[in-house]
Write a protein that holds these residues in place. Structure first.
Motif, short mmCIF file in Angstrom:
data_model
loop_
_atom_site.label_atom_id
_atom_site.label_comp_id
_atom_site.label_asym_id
_atom_site.label_seq_id
_atom_site.Cartn_x
_atom_site.Cartn_y
_atom_site.Cartn_z
N GLN A 1 37.04 -48.91 60.88
CA GLN A 1 36.47 -48.13 62.03
C GLN A 1 37.44 -48.24 63.21
O GLN A 1 37.04 -48.73 64.34
N MET A 2 38.55 -47.85 63.03
CA MET A 2 39.72 -48.16 64.07
C MET A 2 39.56 -47.52 65.39
O MET A 2 39.83 -47.78 66.29
N LYS A 3 39.17 -46.10 65.08
CA LYS A 3 39.00 -45.28 66.05
C LYS A 3 37.91 -45.82 67.22
O LYS A 3 38.37 -46.03 68.05
N ARG A 4 36.78 -46.28 66.51
CA ARG A 4 35.81 -46.79 67.49
C ARG A 4 36.44 -48.19 68.03
O ARG A 4 36.21 -48.31 69.26
N LEU A 5 37.04 -48.77 67.35
CA LEU A 5 37.47 -50.18 67.73
C LEU A 5 38.60 -50.03 68.97
O LEU A 5 38.60 -50.62 69.99
N GLN A 6 39.44 -49.11 68.71
CA GLN A 6 40.40 -48.98 69.86
C GLN A 6 39.76 -48.43 71.23
O GLN A 6 40.45 -48.75 72.33
N LYS B 1 46.13 -53.39 72.84
CA LYS B 1 46.77 -52.65 72.08
C LYS B 1 47.05 -53.07 70.76
O LYS B 1 47.30 -54.06 70.35
N ILE B 2 46.51 -52.08 69.85
CA ILE B 2 46.77 -52.24 68.39
C ILE B 2 47.76 -51.25 67.83
O ILE B 2 47.44 -50.04 67.78
N THR B 3 49.00 -51.99 67.13
CA THR B 3 50.00 -51.20 66.52
C THR B 3 49.57 -51.07 65.07
O THR B 3 49.27 -52.20 64.65
#
Ligand SMILES: Nc1nc2c(ncn2[C@@H]2O[C@H](COP(=O)(O)OP(=O)(O)OP(=O)(O)O)[C@@H](O)[C@H]2O)c(=O)[nH]1
Ligand SMILES: [Mg+2]
Length: 163
Positions: A128-133, A139-141
């Motif tokens: 669920q990276m979209k939601r998490l970001q 900042k997540i690379t």
């Protein structure tokens, strides 16, 4: 201090060995899980960086090591989608920890040598990276890696030495 965490067997120890030594070839037949923590130092240019791996088996104790951490490498096994929701829940609790509010995060999708191309997208969806970001401020690379082929090594070194 750079922290390297992720679920048990996600590939942290082997990846760190490959990062330290690009020519490293793993000849061991059985890997040894990290019980507790593992420290290594890495010289890049004239700077020395300290990386601390925390074994997945001590995940409940990870927060004891969150002091003085500027960067967190979170290693996920992209070839094992069965394990990935656990990885996502753990990642979420780490991101939500007050001591890591200002830390920089690197999400490492490793074992790409054993994954299909499509698994990267599946992995990011399941995490669920979209939601998490959207929800978190760090900042997540994201980087794809392999401790076998050395994929992602340069990107990881760049991230470690970046401001
Ligand atoms: N195919 C493949 N296998 C890998 C890769 N990285 C690690 N492995 C294998 O995955 C297993 C676990 O690797 P480790 O590096 O010990 O995992 P870890 O994250 O340090 O595990 P803990 O210390 O228990 O938290 C070993 O059998 C490794 O050989 C990779 O990039 N590709
Ligand atoms: Mg380990």
């Amino acid at each position: 201090m750079v922290l390297c965490i992720g679920p048990e067997g996600s590939g942290k120890t082997l990846l760190l060995k490959k990062i330290q030594d690009p020519d490293y070839v793993d000849n061991t037949t059985a890997s040894i899980p990290t019980v507790g923590t593992n420290i290594l130092s890495l010289q890049l240019g004239d700077k020395i960086y300290t990386i601390r791996e925390l074994g997945g088996s001590i995940a409940p104790l990870w927060p004891k090591y969150f002091y003085d951490v500027g960067k967190v490498m979170y290693v996920v096994d992209a070839s094992n989608l069965c394990q990935i929701s656990t990885a996502g829940v753990l990642l979420y609790t780490v991101l939500a920890h007050p001591l890591l509010r200002n830390a920089k995060f690197l999400l490492v999708l490793t074992k790409m040598d054993a994954s299909y191309r499509q698994m990267r997208n599946e992995a990011l969806l399941m995490l669920q990276m979209k939601r998490l970001q959207k929800e978190i401020k760090q900042k997540i690379t994201i980087v794809e890696a392999s401790a076998i082929t050395g994929l992602g090594r340069e990107d990881i070194l760049k991230w470690i030495s970046s401001q």
